[in-house]
Write a protein that holds these residues in place. Structure first.
Motif, PDB file in Angstrom:
ATOM      1  N   GLY A 108      35.279  55.800  45.881  1.00  9.89           N
ATOM      2  CA  GLY A 108      35.203  57.155  45.353  1.00  9.89           C
ATOM      3  C   GLY A 108      35.346  57.140  43.845  1.00  9.89           C
ATOM      4  O   GLY A 108      34.578  56.505  43.130  1.00  9.89           O
ATOM      5  N   GLU A 109      36.377  57.786  43.355  1.00 10.22           N
ATOM      6  CA  GLU A 109      36.616  57.869  41.910  1.00 10.22           C
ATOM      7  C   GLU A 109      37.790  57.011  41.462  1.00 10.22           C
ATOM      8  O   GLU A 109      38.367  57.241  40.402  1.00 10.22           O
ATOM      9  CB  GLU A 109      36.874  59.338  41.522  1.00 10.22           C
ATOM     10  CG  GLU A 109      35.712  60.267  41.824  1.00 10.22           C
ATOM     11  CD  GLU A 109      34.448  59.834  41.086  1.00 10.22           C
ATOM     12  OE1 GLU A 109      34.545  59.479  39.910  1.00 10.22           O
ATOM     13  OE2 GLU A 109      33.374  59.826  41.719  1.00 10.22           O
ATOM     14  N   VAL A 110      38.134  56.018  42.285  1.00  5.49           N
ATOM     15  CA  VAL A 110      39.313  55.187  42.002  1.00  5.49           C
ATOM     16  C   VAL A 110      38.943  53.708  42.048  1.00  5.49           C
ATOM     17  O   VAL A 110      38.156  53.270  42.894  1.00  5.49           O
ATOM     18  CB  VAL A 110      40.437  55.468  43.027  1.00  5.49           C
ATOM     19  CG1 VAL A 110      41.614  54.523  42.828  1.00  5.49           C
ATOM     20  CG2 VAL A 110      40.908  56.913  42.911  1.00  5.49           C
ATOM     21  N   LEU A 111      39.529  52.943  41.128  1.00  3.18           N
ATOM     22  CA  LEU A 111      39.417  51.491  41.160  1.00  3.18           C
ATOM     23  C   LEU A 111      40.706  50.931  41.749  1.00  3.18           C
ATOM     24  O   LEU A 111      41.797  51.220  41.247  1.00  3.18           O
ATOM     25  CB  LEU A 111      39.188  50.941  39.754  1.00  3.18           C
ATOM     26  CG  LEU A 111      39.064  49.427  39.597  1.00  3.18           C
ATOM     27  CD1 LEU A 111      38.061  49.102  38.509  1.00  3.18           C
ATOM     28  CD2 LEU A 111      40.414  48.796  39.260  1.00  3.18           C
ATOM     29  N   GLU A 112      40.597  50.164  42.822  1.00  2.24           N
ATOM     30  CA  GLU A 112      41.737  49.485  43.431  1.00  2.24           C
ATOM     31  C   GLU A 112      41.685  48.013  43.040  1.00  2.24           C
ATOM     32  O   GLU A 112      40.598  47.442  42.958  1.00  2.24           O
ATOM     33  CB  GLU A 112      41.677  49.582  44.947  1.00  2.24           C
ATOM     34  CG  GLU A 112      41.571  50.961  45.531  1.00  2.24           C
ATOM     35  CD  GLU A 112      41.268  50.872  47.014  1.00  2.24           C
ATOM     36  OE1 GLU A 112      42.222  50.619  47.785  1.00  2.24           O
ATOM     37  OE2 GLU A 112      40.103  51.015  47.398  1.00  2.24           O
ATOM     38  N   TYR A 113      42.857  47.399  42.855  1.00  7.96           N
ATOM     39  CA  TYR A 113      42.851  45.975  42.506  1.00  7.96           C
ATOM     40  C   TYR A 113      43.990  45.232  43.184  1.00  7.96           C
ATOM     41  O   TYR A 113      45.012  45.812  43.555  1.00  7.96           O
ATOM     42  CB  TYR A 113      42.915  45.774  40.991  1.00  7.96           C
ATOM     43  CG  TYR A 113      44.188  46.263  40.320  1.00  7.96           C
ATOM     44  CD1 TYR A 113      45.354  45.496  40.326  1.00  7.96           C
ATOM     45  CD2 TYR A 113      44.226  47.499  39.667  1.00  7.96           C
ATOM     46  CE1 TYR A 113      46.514  45.941  39.709  1.00  7.96           C
ATOM     47  CE2 TYR A 113      45.376  47.949  39.043  1.00  7.96           C
ATOM     48  CZ  TYR A 113      46.518  47.162  39.064  1.00  7.96           C
ATOM     49  OH  TYR A 113      47.667  47.601  38.448  1.00  7.96           O
ATOM     50  N   LEU A 114      43.752  43.937  43.346  1.00  3.05           N
ATOM     51  CA  LEU A 114      44.750  42.994  43.851  1.00  3.05           C
ATOM     52  C   LEU A 114      44.681  41.767  42.959  1.00  3.05           C
ATOM     53  O   LEU A 114      43.592  41.248  42.694  1.00  3.05           O
ATOM     54  CB  LEU A 114      44.444  42.631  45.303  1.00  3.05           C
ATOM     55  CG  LEU A 114      45.296  41.540  45.985  1.00  3.05           C
ATOM     56  CD1 LEU A 114      45.365  41.797  47.492  1.00  3.05           C
ATOM     57  CD2 LEU A 114      44.760  40.132  45.726  1.00  3.05           C
ATOM     58  N   VAL A 115      45.843  41.303  42.490  1.00  2.86           N
ATOM     59  CA  VAL A 115      45.916  40.103  41.648  1.00  2.86           C
ATOM     60  C   VAL A 115      47.015  39.198  42.204  1.00  2.86           C
ATOM     61  O   VAL A 115      48.176  39.603  42.278  1.00  2.86           O
ATOM     62  CB  VAL A 115      46.217  40.446  40.176  1.00  2.86           C
ATOM     63  CG1 VAL A 115      46.332  39.176  39.345  1.00  2.86           C
ATOM     64  CG2 VAL A 115      45.139  41.364  39.603  1.00  2.86           C
TER      65      VAL A 115
END
Length: 274
Positions: A108-115
Motif C-alpha cells: 500500500g503506502e508503507v515500506l516494511e523492512y527487516l534487517v
C-alpha cells in the motif's frame, strides 16, 4: 519502484557470496559469511549456494504471501533451505553456512523492512533530510574485542589467514545466542531477532541496500558519510559506489591503515527509486 543492482565478487574467479534480487514491490539482499581457508563449515554446497538458495526462497515467500510478516517469511525460508541441504550436510556444525539478510516490501503506502546482521539499509527521506542507515551491529560489538590479532597482521599473509580463521571460529561460539549476535543459518528463531520497522512511502524518495563489502566506504575507510553515499549512488549509479570501494582497497592492499578481514570483499548495491 525502479530497481538497479550492481554486484561484484571480491576476487576474480571466486564465487560471489552476496545475493540480491527483486520482485513486485519486494527487494532482498543477503551477504553470505565466508569461510576462511582451513576452516570447516560442515556443508558440501558452500556459502554462495546457501545465500542464493535462502535469498531466492525468501523472495518467493515475501512476494507470494503478502499477508505474512517479514519475520515469518524469513523463518519459513530458513526451514525450507535447511531441507534442501540433504544428508551430506551437518546443519549442527558451528560453521554451517550463514548470511546477513535485508528484506524490503512495499505494501500500500508503507515500506516494511527487516534487517538481520550487518548489511545496511539506507532510507532516503524527502525534504532534504539526512538518510537513515539501519543495520544490526551486534556481530560487531561481539567481534571488536576479539579482532586484535587479525588487525595487527598484513592481509594476505599466512599469519593473517591463520589469525582470521581463529577469529572466525571463536566468533562462531557467539552466533545465534541471546547474549551474542544473530544471522540466518539453519535456526528459524534467528528471523525473530531481526530489526524490523515501517516507514510511510510519502516520507521517502528511495532506499539503498548495501552488503558490508559496499558499506565499507563509510564504516571501514571513512571516506564518505551516508548522505554522500546516497548522492553518489543516485548521481552515478550503484556501480559507482563499488568502484570507489575498490579504489580505496587498492590504496591499502594489506589492511595496514584500515584493518579488515578481507583485503577485497564481495560488494553489492541495490538502489531503489520510489
Amino acid at each position: 519502484m525502479k530497481v538497479e543492482i550492481a554486484t561484484e565478487p571480491g576476487t576474480a574467479g571466486r564465487a560471489n557470496e552476496d545475493f540480491a534480487a527483486a520482485g513486485p514491490g519486494v527487494v532482498v539482499l543477503l551477504d553470505g559469511a565466508g569461510t576462511p581457508a582451513g576452516a570447516e563449515c560442515g556443508c558440501e554446497h558452500g556459502v554462495a549456494w546457501f545465500a542464493a538458495a535462502l535469498g531466492s526462497g525468501l523472495l518467493a515467500e515475501v512476494v507470494t504471501r503478502p499477508d505474512r510478516a517479514l519475520t515469518d517469511c524469513l523463518a519459513d525460508a530458513i526451514v525450507r533451505t535447511a531441507a534442501l541441504h540433504g544428508d551430506g550436510c551437518d546443519l549442527a556444525h558451528p560453521g554451517t553456512p550463514s548470511a546477513t539478510v535485508i528484506a524490503v516490501r512495499v505494501t500500500g503506502e508503507v515500506l516494511e523492512y527487516l534487517v538481520l546482521a550487518d548489511s545496511v539499509l539506507l532510507l532516503e527521506h524527502t525534504g532534504g533530510r539526512a538518510p537513515v542507515a539501519v543495520s544490526d551491529d551486534r556481530a560487531g560489538r561481539v567481534g571488536v574485542p576479539l579482532r586484535g590479532p587479525v588487525d595487527a597482521l598484513a592481509a594476505g599473509t599466512s599469519e593473517h589467514t591463520a589469525a582470521l580463521r581463529s577469529y572466525v571460529e571463536t566468533l562462531r561460539e557467539h552466533r545465534n545466542r541471546e547474549d551474542g549476535f544473530w544471522v540466518a543459518a539453519a535456526d528459524p528463531a534467528a528471523a525473530y531477532a531481526a530489526l524490523t520497522g515501517s516507514v510511510p512511502l510519502a516520507e521517502l524518495t528511495g532506499f539503498t541496500l548495501l552488503s558490508d563489502g559496499a558499506s565499507r566506504l563509510v564504516d571501514t575507510f571513512h571516506r564518505a558519510d551516508w548522505a554522500q553515499v546516497a548522492g553518489l549512488v543516485r548521481g552515478e549509479g550503484p556501480g559507482s559506489l563499488i568502484r570507489e570501494v575498490r579504489a580505496c582497497e587498492l590504496t591499502d592492499p594489506e589492511g595496514r591503515r584500515h584493518p579488515r578481514g578481507k583485503a577485497r570483499d564481495d560488494a553489492t548495491v541495490v538502489a531503489v527509486t520510489i
